[in-house]
Design a protein around this motif. Structure first.
Motif, mmCIF file in Angstrom:
data_model
loop_
_atom_site.group_PDB
_atom_site.id
_atom_site.type_symbol
_atom_site.label_atom_id
_atom_site.label_comp_id
_atom_site.label_asym_id
_atom_site.label_seq_id
_atom_site.Cartn_x
_atom_site.Cartn_y
_atom_site.Cartn_z
ATOM 1 N N ALA A 22 -45.866 84.434 -15.192
ATOM 2 C CA ALA A 22 -47.013 84.775 -16.027
ATOM 3 C C ALA A 22 -48.136 83.791 -15.746
ATOM 4 N N ASN A 23 -49.348 84.320 -15.669
ATOM 5 C CA ASN A 23 -50.514 83.483 -15.427
ATOM 6 C C ASN A 23 -51.717 84.154 -16.061
ATOM 7 N N LYS A 24 -52.544 83.349 -16.709
ATOM 8 C CA LYS A 24 -53.727 83.906 -17.367
ATOM 9 C C LYS A 24 -54.912 83.934 -16.399
ATOM 10 N N GLY A 25 -55.751 84.923 -16.613
ATOM 11 C CA GLY A 25 -57.004 85.033 -15.871
ATOM 12 C C GLY A 25 -58.066 85.585 -16.799
ATOM 13 N N THR A 26 -59.285 85.042 -16.689
ATOM 14 C CA THR A 26 -60.365 85.479 -17.568
ATOM 15 C C THR A 26 -61.487 86.085 -16.748
ATOM 16 N N SER A 27 -61.952 87.241 -17.171
ATOM 17 C CA SER A 27 -63.083 87.921 -16.549
ATOM 18 C C SER A 27 -63.920 88.538 -17.664
ATOM 19 N N ASN A 28 -65.212 88.318 -17.605
ATOM 20 C CA ASN A 28 -66.121 88.862 -18.621
ATOM 21 C C ASN A 28 -65.657 88.526 -20.038
ATOM 22 N N HIS A 29 -65.263 87.278 -20.249
ATOM 23 C CA HIS A 29 -64.853 86.764 -21.560
ATOM 24 C C HIS A 29 -63.592 87.437 -22.112
ATOM 25 N N CYS A 30 -62.812 88.063 -21.254
ATOM 26 C CA CYS A 30 -61.563 88.699 -21.672
ATOM 27 C C CYS A 30 -60.409 88.059 -20.889
ATOM 28 N N THR A 31 -59.507 87.394 -21.602
ATOM 29 C CA THR A 31 -58.360 86.738 -20.957
ATOM 30 C C THR A 31 -57.168 87.676 -20.978
ATOM 31 N N ARG A 32 -56.587 87.853 -19.797
ATOM 32 C CA ARG A 32 -55.411 88.697 -19.653
ATOM 33 C C ARG A 32 -54.265 87.876 -19.082
ATOM 34 N N VAL A 58 -54.685 88.503 -23.898
ATOM 35 C CA VAL A 58 -54.249 87.350 -24.676
ATOM 36 C C VAL A 58 -55.255 87.174 -25.810
ATOM 37 N N LYS A 59 -54.803 87.375 -27.037
ATOM 38 C CA LYS A 59 -55.693 87.274 -28.198
ATOM 39 C C LYS A 59 -55.613 85.912 -28.864
ATOM 40 N N ASP A 60 -54.479 85.239 -28.697
ATOM 41 C CA ASP A 60 -54.243 83.943 -29.326
ATOM 42 C C ASP A 60 -53.876 82.972 -28.208
ATOM 43 N N HIS A 61 -54.674 81.917 -28.027
ATOM 44 C CA HIS A 61 -54.496 81.014 -26.890
ATOM 45 C C HIS A 61 -53.618 79.805 -27.205
ATOM 46 N N THR A 62 -52.897 79.855 -28.331
ATOM 47 C CA THR A 62 -51.900 78.816 -28.608
ATOM 48 C C THR A 62 -50.659 79.114 -27.766
ATOM 49 N N GLY A 63 -49.732 78.171 -27.705
ATOM 50 C CA GLY A 63 -48.492 78.406 -26.971
ATOM 51 C C GLY A 63 -47.742 79.613 -27.496
ATOM 52 N N TYR A 64 -47.683 79.729 -28.818
ATOM 53 C CA TYR A 64 -47.004 80.875 -29.419
ATOM 54 C C TYR A 64 -47.744 82.172 -29.078
ATOM 55 N N GLY A 65 -49.069 82.146 -29.126
ATOM 56 C CA GLY A 65 -49.856 83.346 -28.830
ATOM 57 C C GLY A 65 -49.688 83.803 -27.393
ATOM 58 N N SER A 69 -47.884 87.260 -26.100
ATOM 59 C CA SER A 69 -48.483 88.186 -25.131
ATOM 60 C C SER A 69 -47.486 88.540 -24.029
ATOM 61 N N ILE A 70 -46.753 87.534 -23.552
ATOM 62 C CA ILE A 70 -45.732 87.783 -22.527
ATOM 63 C C ILE A 70 -44.671 88.729 -23.087
#
Length: 138
Positions: A22-32, A58-65, A69-70
């Motif tokens: 799993a890896n996050k990526g952000t485009s146009n202020h939307c993190t997926r 990804v709506k919550d950028h905490t570890g739990y969030g 998402s995963i």
């Protein structure tokens, strides 16, 4: 893919084991969250295969969030906690304790914990950075 991930192997009777990438990526202020587990595909030319499972937001950028998402992305494919044998992430996931949050979400104890490690791409990047900073390396 849902059918494959929910079907026990004829050879072993077990569900397909997964190394969750799993890896996050952000485009146009939307993190997926990019979800790409590695699994075993018996009787194929390539025994280990990377599977694309999507990019949940990804709506919550905490570890739990991030862990939630995963799990939400894996739930879309019927993945059970017992299938997770390994997880691979970049350093931020470890700083946020995402692997531990995944264990908690799947109600797995330390006795049934999976291995968590830095994914190969980010590991190579870290080694490259250290080599470039080494004045004795030419």
């Amino acid at each position: 893919m849902r059918s494959f991930l929910k079907t026990r192997y004829r050879q072993t009777g077990f569900l397909p084991p997964l190394n969750i990438g799993a890896n996050k990526g952000t485009s146009n202020h939307c993190t997926r969250q990019f979800l790409t587990p590695v699994t075993i595909v018996p009787n194929s030319n390539q025994l280990f295969q990377v599977v694309y499972l999507g990019q949940p937001v990804v709506k919550d950028h905490t570890g739990y969030g991030v862990a939630r998402s995963i799990k939400d992305g894996l739930d879309n494919f019927g993945v059970k906690g017992e299938q997770i044998e390994w997880s691979s992430h970049d350093g931020q996931y470890f700083h946020l304790s995402v692997p531990q949050a995944l264990l908690d979400l799947y109600e797995r104890s330390s006795d049934t914990a999976f291995v968590a490690s830095v994914d190969p791409m980010h590991k190579a990047e870290s080694v490259d950075v250290h080599i470039r900073k080494d004045s004795t390396f030419n």
